[in-house]
Design a protein around this motif. Sequence first.
Motif, PDB file in Angstrom:
ATOM      1  N   GLU A 260      -1.534  10.412   4.968  1.00  0.00           N
ATOM      2  CA  GLU A 260      -0.815  11.687   4.939  1.00  0.00           C
ATOM      3  C   GLU A 260       0.156  11.747   6.115  1.00  0.00           C
ATOM      4  N   GLY A 261       1.260  12.501   5.920  1.00  0.00           N
ATOM      5  CA  GLY A 261       2.272  12.608   6.973  1.00  0.00           C
ATOM      6  C   GLY A 261       3.498  13.316   6.457  1.00  0.00           C
ATOM      7  N   CYS A 262       4.513  13.420   7.295  1.00  0.00           N
ATOM      8  CA  CYS A 262       5.737  14.138   6.955  1.00  0.00           C
ATOM      9  C   CYS A 262       6.664  13.272   6.112  1.00  0.00           C
ATOM     10  N   ALA A 263       7.368  13.936   5.166  1.00  0.00           N
ATOM     11  CA  ALA A 263       8.334  13.229   4.333  1.00  0.00           C
ATOM     12  C   ALA A 263       9.557  12.868   5.176  1.00  0.00           C
ATOM     13  N   PRO A 264      10.199  11.725   4.901  1.00  0.00           N
ATOM     14  CA  PRO A 264       9.722  10.637   3.994  1.00  0.00           C
ATOM     15  C   PRO A 264       8.556   9.885   4.615  1.00  0.00           C
ATOM     16  N   PHE A 265       7.557   9.607   3.802  1.00  0.00           N
ATOM     17  CA  PHE A 265       6.306   9.017   4.300  1.00  0.00           C
ATOM     18  C   PHE A 265       6.026   7.720   3.532  1.00  0.00           C
ATOM     19  N   SER A 266       5.781   6.637   4.240  1.00  0.00           N
ATOM     20  CA  SER A 266       5.529   5.330   3.627  1.00  0.00           C
ATOM     21  C   SER A 266       4.059   4.956   3.774  1.00  0.00           C
ATOM     22  N   VAL A 267       3.519   4.408   2.693  1.00  0.00           N
ATOM     23  CA  VAL A 267       2.117   3.979   2.687  1.00  0.00           C
ATOM     24  C   VAL A 267       2.051   2.521   2.223  1.00  0.00           C
ATOM     25  N   THR A 268       1.281   1.681   2.914  1.00  0.00           N
ATOM     26  CA  THR A 268       1.034   0.303   2.497  1.00  0.00           C
ATOM     27  C   THR A 268      -0.325   0.236   1.819  1.00  0.00           C
ATOM     28  N   PHE A 269      -0.329  -0.180   0.540  1.00  0.00           N
ATOM     29  CA  PHE A 269      -1.566  -0.276  -0.230  1.00  0.00           C
ATOM     30  C   PHE A 269      -2.093  -1.719  -0.190  1.00  0.00           C
ATOM     31  N   LEU A 270      -3.403  -1.876  -0.019  1.00  0.00           N
ATOM     32  CA  LEU A 270      -4.059  -3.185   0.045  1.00  0.00           C
ATOM     33  C   LEU A 270      -4.908  -3.370  -1.214  1.00  0.00           C
ATOM     34  N   ASN A 271      -4.566  -4.353  -2.002  1.00  0.00           N
ATOM     35  CA  ASN A 271      -5.290  -4.631  -3.247  1.00  0.00           C
ATOM     36  C   ASN A 271      -6.570  -5.388  -2.917  1.00  0.00           C
ATOM     37  N   GLU A 272      -7.706  -4.807  -3.264  1.00  0.00           N
ATOM     38  CA  GLU A 272      -9.013  -5.434  -3.006  1.00  0.00           C
ATOM     39  C   GLU A 272      -9.739  -5.761  -4.312  1.00  0.00           C
ATOM     40  N   SER A 273      -8.987  -5.859  -5.409  1.00  0.00           N
ATOM     41  CA  SER A 273      -9.581  -6.186  -6.710  1.00  0.00           C
ATOM     42  C   SER A 273     -10.007  -7.645  -6.755  1.00  0.00           C
TER      43      SER A 273
ATOM     44  N   PHE B  17       2.453   5.035  -9.294  1.00  0.00           N
ATOM     45  CA  PHE B  17       2.525   5.984  -8.179  1.00  0.00           C
ATOM     46  C   PHE B  17       3.299   7.226  -8.625  1.00  0.00           C
ATOM     47  N   PRO B  18       2.664   8.161  -9.324  1.00  0.00           N
ATOM     48  CA  PRO B  18       3.377   9.349  -9.797  1.00  0.00           C
ATOM     49  C   PRO B  18       4.001  10.121  -8.629  1.00  0.00           C
ATOM     50  N   GLY B  19       5.273  10.505  -8.790  1.00  0.00           N
ATOM     51  CA  GLY B  19       5.944  11.346  -7.817  1.00  0.00           C
ATOM     52  C   GLY B  19       6.532  10.627  -6.628  1.00  0.00           C
ATOM     53  N   VAL B  20       6.481   9.283  -6.610  1.00  0.00           N
ATOM     54  CA  VAL B  20       7.025   8.570  -5.457  1.00  0.00           C
ATOM     55  C   VAL B  20       8.017   7.517  -5.915  1.00  0.00           C
ATOM     56  N   ASP B  21       8.649   6.882  -4.958  1.00  0.00           N
ATOM     57  CA  ASP B  21       9.630   5.836  -5.234  1.00  0.00           C
ATOM     58  C   ASP B  21       9.170   4.549  -4.567  1.00  0.00           C
ATOM     59  N   PRO B  22       8.935   3.433  -5.314  1.00  0.00           N
ATOM     60  CA  PRO B  22       9.032   3.370  -6.782  1.00  0.00           C
ATOM     61  C   PRO B  22       7.785   3.967  -7.434  1.00  0.00           C
ATOM     62  N   THR B  23       7.891   4.297  -8.727  1.00  0.00           N
ATOM     63  CA  THR B  23       6.747   4.882  -9.434  1.00  0.00           C
ATOM     64  C   THR B  23       5.764   3.858  -9.944  1.00  0.00           C
ATOM     65  N   THR B  24       6.194   2.600 -10.059  1.00  0.00           N
ATOM     66  CA  THR B  24       5.319   1.517 -10.502  1.00  0.00           C
ATOM     67  C   THR B  24       5.553   0.267  -9.660  1.00  0.00           C
ATOM     68  N   SER B  25       4.602  -0.646  -9.697  1.00  0.00           N
ATOM     69  CA  SER B  25       4.745  -1.925  -9.001  1.00  0.00           C
ATOM     70  C   SER B  25       3.820  -2.921  -9.644  1.00  0.00           C
ATOM     71  N   GLU B  26       4.222  -4.203  -9.624  1.00  0.00           N
ATOM     72  CA  GLU B  26       3.376  -5.268 -10.164  1.00  0.00           C
ATOM     73  C   GLU B  26       2.935  -6.205  -9.055  1.00  0.00           C
TER      74      GLU B  26
END
Length: 202
Positions: free
Chosen positions: A170-183, A193-202
């Motif tokens: 959480e944080g002030c806009a514009p706010f960047s988050v790094t996601f770590l795939n643990e699958s 990612f609804p509501g963000v840019d980009p909305t999808t990623s592969e």
Amino acid sequence: VSFTTEDLQQGCAPLTVNFINQSADANSYMWVFPGGEPGNSTLENPTITYSIPGIYDVQLNATNESGTNTLVAQFYIEVYAQPSGEFSYTNDLLEVQFMSDVENTSSYLWDFGDGNTNTTANPVHTYETGGTYTVTLELTNECGTTILTQEVGVMRPIPSVAFSTEGSTEGCAPFSVTFLNESSDAVSYQWSFPGVDPTTSE
């Protein structure tokens, strides 16, 4: 009536045996060789070939003008076979249980098609990835080697999905988050990612 062999009485098929007649006071002979080629002979000292594995009797009839005498040597010739048989398998996803059903085997060498081997009769092997593998089983005894081959298909388990983030979520806009795939056990990914840019990623 008496006889012996020049060399072998046991060996691998085809086994060739030279018989030596030691009978006395005879002027003709009739040999009988169950399983042999030829199956009978009137030679004094015949040579016989055994092509089929098994244990065989030998019979010699020695004759002169007074009559015939017979000697039957039971279980006299033993012919060994090359290894033979087959193998089967059952699998639980990537883990495979192999089962051999073979005869006349003194050693086993499995090649699982992924660079791994095993020398037991009924091994369990776990593959790292799903797919189709060419599995060979090499059987060996004193008479030679027989190789059995079979295609084995294995499947990955259903993917386990998990992820986390690096740092704050959480944080002030514009706010960047790094996601770590643990699958685990996945070969491709689709993020949304609804509501963000980009909305999808592969």
